[in-house]
Design a protein around this motif. Structure first.
Motif, PDB file in Angstrom:
ATOM      1  N   ALA A 276       7.943  -9.696  -1.990  1.00 35.18           N
ATOM      2  CA  ALA A 276       6.674  -9.669  -2.725  1.00 35.18           C
ATOM      3  C   ALA A 276       6.797  -9.123  -4.138  1.00 35.18           C
ATOM      4  N   PHE A 277       7.813  -8.319  -4.420  1.00 35.44           N
ATOM      5  CA  PHE A 277       7.873  -7.625  -5.711  1.00 35.44           C
ATOM      6  C   PHE A 277       9.202  -7.909  -6.405  1.00 35.44           C
ATOM      7  N   PRO A 278       9.352  -9.086  -7.016  1.00 35.94           N
ATOM      8  CA  PRO A 278      10.607  -9.390  -7.720  1.00 35.94           C
ATOM      9  C   PRO A 278      10.726  -8.578  -9.004  1.00 35.94           C
ATOM     10  N   ASN A 279      11.977  -8.440  -9.434  1.00 34.39           N
ATOM     11  CA  ASN A 279      12.273  -7.741 -10.694  1.00 34.39           C
ATOM     12  C   ASN A 279      11.739  -6.311 -10.706  1.00 34.39           C
ATOM     13  N   ASN A 280      11.769  -5.669  -9.518  1.00 27.75           N
ATOM     14  CA  ASN A 280      11.356  -4.266  -9.393  1.00 27.75           C
ATOM     15  C   ASN A 280       9.928  -4.042  -9.856  1.00 27.75           C
ATOM     16  N   ARG A 281       9.105  -5.054  -9.664  1.00 27.57           N
ATOM     17  CA  ARG A 281       7.702  -4.948 -10.041  1.00 27.57           C
ATOM     18  C   ARG A 281       6.985  -3.930  -9.155  1.00 27.57           C
ATOM     19  N   GLN A 282       6.155  -3.083  -9.748  1.00 23.28           N
ATOM     20  CA  GLN A 282       5.447  -2.060  -8.996  1.00 23.28           C
ATOM     21  C   GLN A 282       4.331  -2.699  -8.178  1.00 23.28           C
ATOM     22  N   GLY A 283       4.173  -2.222  -6.948  1.00 19.31           N
ATOM     23  CA  GLY A 283       3.143  -2.789  -6.087  1.00 19.31           C
ATOM     24  C   GLY A 283       2.607  -1.782  -5.090  1.00 19.31           C
ATOM     25  N   THR A 284       1.573  -2.211  -4.374  1.00 17.04           N
ATOM     26  CA  THR A 284       0.925  -1.366  -3.375  1.00 17.04           C
ATOM     27  C   THR A 284       0.844  -2.118  -2.054  1.00 17.04           C
ATOM     28  N   ILE A 285       1.211  -1.429  -0.994  1.00 19.57           N
ATOM     29  CA  ILE A 285       1.111  -1.954   0.363  1.00 19.57           C
ATOM     30  C   ILE A 285       0.073  -1.119   1.104  1.00 19.57           C
ATOM     31  N   SER A 286      -0.868  -1.763   1.753  1.00 14.03           N
ATOM     32  CA  SER A 286      -1.915  -1.018   2.455  1.00 14.03           C
ATOM     33  C   SER A 286      -2.034  -1.489   3.897  1.00 14.03           C
ATOM     34  N   ILE A 287      -2.316  -0.526   4.767  1.00 11.22           N
ATOM     35  CA  ILE A 287      -2.538  -0.784   6.188  1.00 11.22           C
ATOM     36  C   ILE A 287      -3.901  -0.187   6.534  1.00 11.22           C
ATOM     37  N   VAL A 288      -4.855  -1.041   6.883  1.00  5.90           N
ATOM     38  CA  VAL A 288      -6.211  -0.600   7.187  1.00  5.90           C
ATOM     39  C   VAL A 288      -6.506  -0.907   8.657  1.00  5.90           C
ATOM     40  N   VAL A 289      -6.927   0.116   9.396  1.00 10.04           N
ATOM     41  CA  VAL A 289      -7.220  -0.028  10.827  1.00 10.04           C
ATOM     42  C   VAL A 289      -8.724   0.133  11.031  1.00 10.04           C
ATOM     43  N   MET A 290      -9.295  -0.763  11.828  1.00  7.71           N
ATOM     44  CA  MET A 290     -10.721  -0.685  12.170  1.00  7.71           C
ATOM     45  C   MET A 290     -10.895  -0.973  13.657  1.00  7.71           C
ATOM     46  N   GLN A 291     -11.740  -0.166  14.296  1.00 10.62           N
ATOM     47  CA  GLN A 291     -12.092  -0.444  15.681  1.00 10.62           C
ATOM     48  C   GLN A 291     -13.312  -1.353  15.677  1.00 10.62           C
ATOM     49  N   VAL A 292     -13.124  -2.590  16.121  1.00 12.70           N
ATOM     50  CA  VAL A 292     -14.187  -3.588  16.030  1.00 12.70           C
ATOM     51  C   VAL A 292     -15.016  -3.671  17.306  1.00 12.70           C
ATOM     52  N   SER A 293     -14.524  -3.092  18.397  1.00  4.95           N
ATOM     53  CA  SER A 293     -15.264  -3.069  19.661  1.00  4.95           C
ATOM     54  C   SER A 293     -14.693  -1.943  20.518  1.00  4.95           C
ATOM     55  N   PRO A 294     -15.361  -1.608  21.626  1.00  7.71           N
ATOM     56  CA  PRO A 294     -14.837  -0.525  22.467  1.00  7.71           C
ATOM     57  C   PRO A 294     -13.437  -0.782  23.011  1.00  7.71           C
ATOM     58  N   ASP A 295     -13.026  -2.054  23.088  1.00  6.40           N
ATOM     59  CA  ASP A 295     -11.722  -2.351  23.672  1.00  6.40           C
ATOM     60  C   ASP A 295     -10.784  -3.094  22.724  1.00  6.40           C
ATOM     61  N   ARG A 296     -11.106  -3.093  21.433  1.00  2.00           N
ATOM     62  CA  ARG A 296     -10.255  -3.850  20.514  1.00  2.00           C
ATOM     63  C   ARG A 296     -10.278  -3.223  19.116  1.00  2.00           C
ATOM     64  N   PHE A 297      -9.159  -3.356  18.415  1.00  2.00           N
ATOM     65  CA  PHE A 297      -9.078  -2.890  17.027  1.00  2.00           C
ATOM     66  C   PHE A 297      -8.251  -3.894  16.226  1.00  2.00           C
ATOM     67  N   THR A 298      -8.423  -3.827  14.919  1.00  2.00           N
ATOM     68  CA  THR A 298      -7.690  -4.737  14.030  1.00  2.00           C
ATOM     69  C   THR A 298      -6.869  -3.933  13.031  1.00  2.00           C
ATOM     70  N   ILE A 299      -5.762  -4.519  12.622  1.00  3.15           N
ATOM     71  CA  ILE A 299      -4.918  -3.967  11.559  1.00  3.15           C
ATOM     72  C   ILE A 299      -4.828  -5.014  10.462  1.00  3.15           C
ATOM     73  N   THR A 300      -5.295  -4.651   9.281  1.00  2.00           N
ATOM     74  CA  THR A 300      -5.203  -5.551   8.130  1.00  2.00           C
ATOM     75  C   THR A 300      -4.080  -5.059   7.231  1.00  2.00           C
ATOM     76  N   TYR A 301      -3.059  -5.857   7.140  1.00  2.00           N
ATOM     77  CA  TYR A 301      -1.902  -5.512   6.314  1.00  2.00           C
ATOM     78  C   TYR A 301      -1.943  -6.362   5.045  1.00  2.00           C
ATOM     79  N   THR A 302      -1.895  -5.720   3.883  1.00  2.00           N
ATOM     80  CA  THR A 302      -1.926  -6.457   2.612  1.00  2.00           C
ATOM     81  C   THR A 302      -0.920  -5.874   1.630  1.00  2.00           C
ATOM     82  N   ASP A 303      -0.453  -6.715   0.744  1.00  2.00           N
ATOM     83  CA  ASP A 303       0.293  -6.255  -0.427  1.00  2.00           C
ATOM     84  C   ASP A 303      -0.208  -7.035  -1.640  1.00  2.00           C
ATOM     85  N   ASP A 304      -0.022  -6.479  -2.817  1.00  2.00           N
ATOM     86  CA  ASP A 304      -0.498  -7.133  -4.042  1.00  2.00           C
ATOM     87  C   ASP A 304       0.656  -7.769  -4.806  1.00  2.00           C
TER      88      ASP A 304
END
Length: 370
Positions: A276-304
């Protein structure tokens, strides 16, 4: 390449009274010679069979009754044997080329077979996929602390030798001794810290391996697990200008497999660092967790980063697919992620990555793994 080589040879032997047919026993109806088709009854023929181990070729020379009429037979024989010698040299050259190609092909087939076998073992029942990927990840992570420890040990060895030389020559000064003690103390700390980091990484790998091979679910706090993962990856991340951000509810108890889940996120992070980051380009990686129901959760993984081209989005989870073949890419990272999420964790994973706007993976998991 073979046909081009034979055509060059034929150009030197063009004659309306001579014909050369070059065929392969597997397809005798195909003439690989560029000699034009001529109708004549041959009065002399020469048949040569070239055995090239994996390949065998037939060279069939035909001469018309007009060929060689009223000629000096000595010269004719000279031309004939010169032609045979030339043909032999060409055949030898072709044989060497084909042998080289055959050797390379055999090596490629052997390596492909090994990769297929390794991939089959990794995805068998899912646990082997995660464990095989973790071996590569931990091996990579161990390079930094072990390398730092070895460098500090080398510096300490060099300074110890200088100190010993000064002692042997009675030239040791108080300043030299003080400098050595300070350097030795610092080197010892560097060695100790890096060996402790290496030990922690090995201990972490052992725990993940136990989780995967025993197929046991454990109750754990997802937020704590993610923070431990961030700590484990810190030696790798600190050598880059990138940031890893984690947003997770502080109290989210999960009954699942922490080893495979950690491997999923580790592979995604390593994939971003590599692509994702050629030529040593600075970037941010984020991991966001949300509980969407009593028995399930989601993980949203993104990079810029640079994003994933639209024409390969459907291929990123395929085994052995990589855009960096020959540059360290194996094509197994995201395939392992897909197998871990779907086969062990009992979840789903999808990708939404518009080109040039970063990568985004959506992972939906049950709080209690099946």
């Amino acid at each position: 390449d073979f046909t081009e080589l034979l055509n060059k040879m034929n150009d030197e032997l063009q004659s309306p009274f001579i014909k050369l047919s070059i065929t392969h026993p597997a397809a005798p109806e195909i003439n690989h010679s560029s000699t034009s088709i001529m109708e004549f009854s041959p009065v002399f023929e020469q048949h040569i069979q070239l055995d090239m181990n994996q390949y065998t070729w037939d060279l069939h020379w035909q001469f018309s009754e007009q060929y060689g009429a009223k000629v000096n037979y000595s010269m004719a024989y000279l031309v004939f044997f010169t032609g045979l010698a030339f043909t032999g040299l060409v055949a030898l050259y072709v044989r060497i080329i084909l042998q080289q190609k055959s050797s390379i092909q055999m090596q490629v087939e052997q390596k492909s077979s090994e990769l297929e076998q390794a991939h089959h073992q990794m995805i068998q029942q899912g646990k082997m996929a995660a464990l095989g990927g973790m071996v590569a990840g931990i091996s990579h992570e161990l390079n930094t602390p072990i390398g730092n420890g070895l460098m500090a040990a080398s510096v300490l060895e060099s300074q110890t030798k200088e100190l010993n030389d000064s002692i042997n020559t009675n030239s040791l000064t108080q300043t030299q001794l003080r400098d050595f003690m300070e350097s030795a103390t610092e080197s010892t700390k560097v060695i100790e810290n890096n060996m402790r980091k290496a030990a922690d990484l090995v201990a972490s790998f052992k725990q993940v391996a136990v989780d995967q091979t025993s197929e046991r679910r454990r109750n754990f706090n997802l937020s704590v697990m993610l923070q431990e993962l961030k700590t484990t990856l810190q030696p790798q991340l600190k050598r880059t200008p990138h940031r890893l951000m984690i947003d997770c509810p502080k109290h989210l108890p999960v009954q699942s497999y922490p080893g495979p889940l950690g491997q999923v996120l580790t592979n995604l992070i390593m994939n971003s660092l590599q692509h994702a980051f050629p030529n040593n380009r600075q970037g941010t990686i984020s991991i966001v967790v949300m509980q969407v129901s009593p028995d399930r959760f989601t993980i949203t993984y993104t990079d810029d980063g640079v994003g994933i081209p639209a024409d390969i989005i459907d291929k990123v989870f395929d085994p052995f697919f990589t855009t960096q073949l020959g540059s360290g890419g194996t094509g197994l990272g995201l395939n392992i992620v897909w197998n871990l999420v779907t086969e062990i964790l009992g979840g789903e994973i999808s990708i939404a990555s518009p080109e040039s706007s970063g990568a985004q993976f959506e992972i939906s998991l049950p709080i209690i793994a099946p």
